[in-house]
Write a protein that holds these residues in place. Structure first.
Motif, PDB file in Angstrom:
ATOM      1  N   GLN A 231       2.411 -16.494   7.485  1.00 39.28           N
ATOM      2  CA  GLN A 231       2.710 -14.830   8.204  1.00 39.28           C
ATOM      3  C   GLN A 231       1.721 -14.367   7.961  1.00 39.28           C
ATOM      4  OE1 GLN A 231       6.526 -13.917   7.722  1.00 39.28           O
ATOM      5  NE2 GLN A 231       7.639 -14.981   9.666  1.00 39.28           N
ATOM      6  N   PRO A 232       1.416 -13.320   8.116  1.00 36.78           N
ATOM      7  CA  PRO A 232       0.131 -11.803   7.804  1.00 36.78           C
ATOM      8  C   PRO A 232       0.984 -11.074   7.448  1.00 36.78           C
ATOM      9  CG  PRO A 232       0.637 -11.088  10.198  1.00 36.78           C
ATOM     10  CD  PRO A 232       1.239 -12.786  10.368  1.00 36.78           C
ATOM     11  N   VAL A 233       0.316 -10.777   5.919  1.00 40.21           N
ATOM     12  CA  VAL A 233       1.082  -9.476   4.877  1.00 40.21           C
ATOM     13  C   VAL A 233      -0.268  -8.088   4.951  1.00 40.21           C
ATOM     14  CG1 VAL A 233       1.151  -9.324   2.255  1.00 40.21           C
ATOM     15  CG2 VAL A 233       1.454 -11.293   3.239  1.00 40.21           C
ATOM     16  N   ALA A 234       0.935  -7.044   4.912  1.00 41.09           N
ATOM     17  CA  ALA A 234       0.192  -5.928   4.448  1.00 41.09           C
ATOM     18  C   ALA A 234      -0.032  -5.435   3.225  1.00 41.09           C
ATOM     19  CB  ALA A 234       0.335  -4.646   5.497  1.00 41.09           C
ATOM     20  N   CYS A 235      -0.555  -4.409   2.557  1.00 39.41           N
ATOM     21  CA  CYS A 235      -0.313  -4.494   1.135  1.00 39.41           C
ATOM     22  C   CYS A 235      -0.879  -2.050   1.328  1.00 39.41           C
ATOM     23  CB  CYS A 235      -0.440  -4.758   0.145  1.00 39.41           C
ATOM     24  SG  CYS A 235       0.083  -6.361  -0.501  1.00 39.41           S
ATOM     25  N   ALA A 236       0.149  -1.514   0.929  1.00 39.57           N
ATOM     26  CA  ALA A 236      -0.570  -0.536   0.412  1.00 39.57           C
ATOM     27  C   ALA A 236      -0.945  -0.141  -1.303  1.00 39.57           C
ATOM     28  CB  ALA A 236       0.744   0.896   0.669  1.00 39.57           C
ATOM     29  N   LEU A 237      -2.438   0.611  -1.004  1.00 37.64           N
ATOM     30  CA  LEU A 237      -2.639   0.170  -2.311  1.00 37.64           C
ATOM     31  C   LEU A 237      -2.581   1.865  -2.745  1.00 37.64           C
ATOM     32  CD1 LEU A 237      -6.013  -2.231  -1.781  1.00 37.64           C
ATOM     33  CD2 LEU A 237      -3.167  -2.716  -2.723  1.00 37.64           C
ATOM     34  N   GLU A 238      -2.322   2.277  -4.388  1.00 35.43           N
ATOM     35  CA  GLU A 238      -2.828   3.803  -4.423  1.00 35.43           C
ATOM     36  C   GLU A 238      -3.168   3.682  -5.619  1.00 35.43           C
ATOM     37  OE1 GLU A 238       0.656   6.755  -5.529  1.00 35.43           O
ATOM     38  OE2 GLU A 238       1.376   4.983  -4.789  1.00 35.43           O
ATOM     39  N   ALA A 239      -3.877   4.851  -5.934  1.00 37.58           N
ATOM     40  CA  ALA A 239      -4.734   5.150  -7.256  1.00 37.58           C
ATOM     41  C   ALA A 239      -4.327   7.187  -7.553  1.00 37.58           C
ATOM     42  CB  ALA A 239      -6.154   5.688  -6.394  1.00 37.58           C
ATOM     43  N   ARG A 240      -4.293   7.013  -8.533  1.00 36.93           N
ATOM     44  CA  ARG A 240      -3.995   7.875  -9.121  1.00 36.93           C
ATOM     45  C   ARG A 240      -4.348   8.963 -10.457  1.00 36.93           C
ATOM     46  NH1 ARG A 240       2.888   7.251  -9.496  1.00 36.93           N
ATOM     47  NH2 ARG A 240       3.373   6.878  -7.537  1.00 36.93           N
ATOM     48  N   ASP A 241      -4.334  10.549 -10.602  1.00 43.21           N
ATOM     49  CA  ASP A 241      -5.390  10.938 -11.689  1.00 43.21           C
ATOM     50  C   ASP A 241      -4.165  10.521 -12.909  1.00 43.21           C
ATOM     51  OD1 ASP A 241      -3.230  13.010 -11.328  1.00 43.21           O
ATOM     52  OD2 ASP A 241      -4.837  13.503 -10.732  1.00 43.21           O
ATOM     53  N   GLU A 242      -4.548  11.221 -14.468  1.00 46.14           N
ATOM     54  CA  GLU A 242      -4.082  11.705 -15.140  1.00 46.14           C
ATOM     55  C   GLU A 242      -2.685  12.487 -15.018  1.00 46.14           C
ATOM     56  OE1 GLU A 242      -6.759  15.216 -17.297  1.00 46.14           O
ATOM     57  OE2 GLU A 242      -6.913  13.228 -18.119  1.00 46.14           O
ATOM     58  N   ASP A 243      -3.368  13.277 -14.028  1.00 41.49           N
ATOM     59  CA  ASP A 243      -1.739  13.636 -14.368  1.00 41.49           C
ATOM     60  C   ASP A 243      -0.436  12.924 -13.872  1.00 41.49           C
ATOM     61  OD1 ASP A 243      -2.345  16.431 -15.643  1.00 41.49           O
ATOM     62  OD2 ASP A 243      -3.473  16.843 -13.812  1.00 41.49           O
ATOM     63  N   HIS A 244      -0.725  11.319 -12.852  1.00 40.95           N
ATOM     64  CA  HIS A 244       0.227  11.126 -12.161  1.00 40.95           C
ATOM     65  C   HIS A 244       0.502  11.780 -10.375  1.00 40.95           C
ATOM     66  CE1 HIS A 244       1.648   8.749 -15.417  1.00 40.95           C
ATOM     67  NE2 HIS A 244       1.674  10.145 -16.244  1.00 40.95           N
ATOM     68  N   GLY A 245      -0.811  12.281 -10.411  1.00 45.83           N
ATOM     69  CA  GLY A 245      -0.982  12.748  -8.573  1.00 45.83           C
ATOM     70  C   GLY A 245      -2.016  11.263  -7.669  1.00 45.83           C
ATOM     71  N   THR A 246      -0.959  11.364  -6.381  1.00 44.80           N
ATOM     72  CA  THR A 246      -2.029  10.907  -5.925  1.00 44.80           C
ATOM     73  C   THR A 246      -3.673  11.212  -5.210  1.00 44.80           C
ATOM     74  OG1 THR A 246      -0.025   9.538  -5.118  1.00 44.80           O
ATOM     75  CG2 THR A 246      -2.023   9.308  -3.451  1.00 44.80           C
ATOM     76  N   VAL A 247      -4.128  10.096  -5.600  1.00 40.44           N
ATOM     77  CA  VAL A 247      -5.803  10.620  -5.466  1.00 40.44           C
ATOM     78  C   VAL A 247      -6.417  10.299  -4.289  1.00 40.44           C
ATOM     79  CG1 VAL A 247      -6.261  12.437  -7.377  1.00 40.44           C
ATOM     80  CG2 VAL A 247      -7.190   9.289  -6.944  1.00 40.44           C
ATOM     81  N   GLY A 248      -6.052   8.417  -4.145  1.00 36.94           N
ATOM     82  CA  GLY A 248      -6.641   7.484  -2.967  1.00 36.94           C
ATOM     83  C   GLY A 248      -5.287   7.058  -2.772  1.00 36.94           C
ATOM     84  N   TRP A 249      -5.561   6.317  -1.330  1.00 37.45           N
ATOM     85  CA  TRP A 249      -4.084   5.918  -0.927  1.00 37.45           C
ATOM     86  C   TRP A 249      -5.066   4.955   0.636  1.00 37.45           C
ATOM     87  CZ3 TRP A 249       0.688   5.033  -1.646  1.00 37.45           C
ATOM     88  CH2 TRP A 249       1.919   4.371  -0.859  1.00 37.45           C
TER      89      TRP A 249
END
Length: 131
Positions: free
Chosen positions: A77-95
């Motif tokens: 079965q195919p699989v999808a993943c959500a990847l996340e990048a965060r900065d030093e303040d724990h804010g999301t800066v990439g997705w």
């Protein structure tokens, strides 16, 4: 015999052994059906689940970070993943959402680059699922 037992016997208030066996058989069938249903739903939900384990990340520059991870999921079965990048303040800066084709391997390892808006301090897998 007591007076109450005589009256119960006379007016048919006693339970016959056949009726008692029938009652316990119905209870047993219902209990086994409930156990079977719960077992099947537990198996079905865990068979389609996907787990992800982060194994590392590398900050490439202020515009990208690479995340390394393993996924364990159902075969075929195919699989999808959500990847996340965060900065030093724990804010999301990439997705980024990535999709992988079906495979016969139960566990697979990947390294993916996540584009960022500013310098990231971490990159990781947020969630994985079967689409």
């Amino acid at each position: 015999m007591t007076t109450q037992a005589l009256l119960d016997d006379r007016y048919g208030r006693t339970r016959s052994p056949r009726r008692r066996i029938l009652g316990w058989t119905i209870v047993a069938v219902l209990a086994l059906s409930a156990i079977g249903y719960l077992g099947w739903t537990t198996f079905a939900s865990s068979a389609a689940s996907v787990t992800a384990t982060d194994t590392g990340f590398t900050v490439e520059n202020d515009k990208s970070v690479s995340a390394t991870f393993q996924i364990t999921g159902p075969t075929g079965q195919p699989v999808a993943c959500a990847l996340e990048a965060r900065d030093e303040d724990h804010g999301t800066v990439g997705w980024r959402v990535v999709e992988y084709p079906a495979s016969e391997d139960h566990t697979r390892a990947f390294t993916e680059t996540i584009p960022t808006l500013s310098l990231a301090t971490t990159g990781f897998v947020n969630a994985c699922w079967v689409p």
